[in-house]
Motif scaffolding. Structure first.
Motif, PDB file in Angstrom:
ATOM      1  N   PHE A   1      68.327  19.798 108.614  1.00 52.46           N
ATOM      2  CA  PHE A   1      69.591  19.298 109.138  1.00 52.46           C
ATOM      3  C   PHE A   1      70.747  20.229 108.783  1.00 52.46           C
ATOM      4  CE2 PHE A   1      66.842  15.666 108.642  1.00 52.46           C
ATOM      5  CZ  PHE A   1      67.083  14.919 109.777  1.00 52.46           C
ATOM      6  N   LYS A   2      71.789  20.173 109.616  1.00 59.27           N
ATOM      7  CA  LYS A   2      73.053  20.844 109.306  1.00 59.27           C
ATOM      8  C   LYS A   2      73.763  20.044 108.212  1.00 59.27           C
ATOM      9  CE  LYS A   2      73.660  22.462 114.055  1.00 59.27           C
ATOM     10  NZ  LYS A   2      74.485  22.337 115.271  1.00 59.27           N
ATOM     11  N   THR A   3      74.750  20.657 107.592  1.00 61.98           N
ATOM     12  CA  THR A   3      75.480  19.972 106.524  1.00 61.98           C
ATOM     13  C   THR A   3      76.620  19.105 107.051  1.00 61.98           C
ATOM     14  OG1 THR A   3      76.894  21.910 106.231  1.00 61.98           O
ATOM     15  CG2 THR A   3      74.927  21.756 104.828  1.00 61.98           C
ATOM     16  N   ASP A   4      76.865  19.117 108.361  1.00 61.43           N
ATOM     17  CA  ASP A   4      77.947  18.324 108.941  1.00 61.43           C
ATOM     18  C   ASP A   4      77.808  16.853 108.533  1.00 61.43           C
ATOM     19  OD1 ASP A   4      78.105  20.751 110.180  1.00 61.43           O
ATOM     20  OD2 ASP A   4      78.056  19.983 112.219  1.00 61.43           O
ATOM     21  N   PRO A   5      78.907  16.233 108.108  1.00 59.58           N
ATOM     22  CA  PRO A   5      78.835  14.815 107.719  1.00 59.58           C
ATOM     23  C   PRO A   5      78.578  13.916 108.923  1.00 59.58           C
ATOM     24  CG  PRO A   5      81.108  15.585 107.680  1.00 59.58           C
ATOM     25  CD  PRO A   5      80.258  16.790 107.976  1.00 59.58           C
TER      26      PRO A   5
END
Length: 161
Positions: free
Chosen positions: A16-20
């Motif tokens: 996954f990306k780190t975007d919240p």
């Protein structure tokens, strides 16, 4: 995205990306998931949001793909084996609905069975008579795995007289 597209696009995301991910968005998918079929309207699912300390203790080999949101899906106990089976099936339907809602919104989910291990059940404070359906990691996919070949459905069918 319509439901057929979401079904065909859904994958078990490994990274996954780190975007919240907004909690309100997750809650809306959980609410939608609660419309899963469940015998006698038992609504046997329970959700446990897993925080950073518990996540570290769970010690998943890939850290759930670094998903920014982690939750456990539990199935409540029942008075008989048949009722337990019905609860587990309903909670699994809840999980599928949740995954489809996330997929339709452009996010992804990983589903891990790690929570069923006795020491992990203890870490997550799961009562002894509950079933752990899975640990779900939620986030924006860093990569989407390709479609894996499926057996033609006609090879999984039979008819009775």
């Amino acid at each position: 995205m319509d439901v057929m597209d979401a079904i065909m696009a859904r994958r078990n995301i490994k990274k996954f990306k780190t975007d919240p991910v907004a909690r309100e968005q997750v809650l809306s998918w959980l609410e939608a998931a609660s419309y899963a079929p469940n015998h006698r309207m038992t609504e046997p699912w329970e959700i446990v949001f897993i925080g950073p300390e518990t996540r570290i203790k769970l010690n998943h080999k890939a850290n759930f793909g670094d998903a920014p949101v982690l939750l456990a899906l539990l199935s409540q106990p029942a008075s008989s084996q048949l009722a337990r089976d019905e609860n587990v099936i309903a909670a699994a339907s809840f999980a599928q609905n949740f995954q489809l809602a996330a997929t339709a919104a452009g996010l992804g989910v990983t589903w891990s069975s790690l929570g069923a291990a006795a020491h992990n059940r203890e870490l997550m404070e799961v009562p002894g008579d509950y079933d752990v359906i899975g640990i779900l990691g939620i986030g924006y996919p860093a990569e989407i795995p390709p479609v894996k070949p499926r057996t033609p459905i006609t090879e999984k069918m039979r008819e009775l007289p």
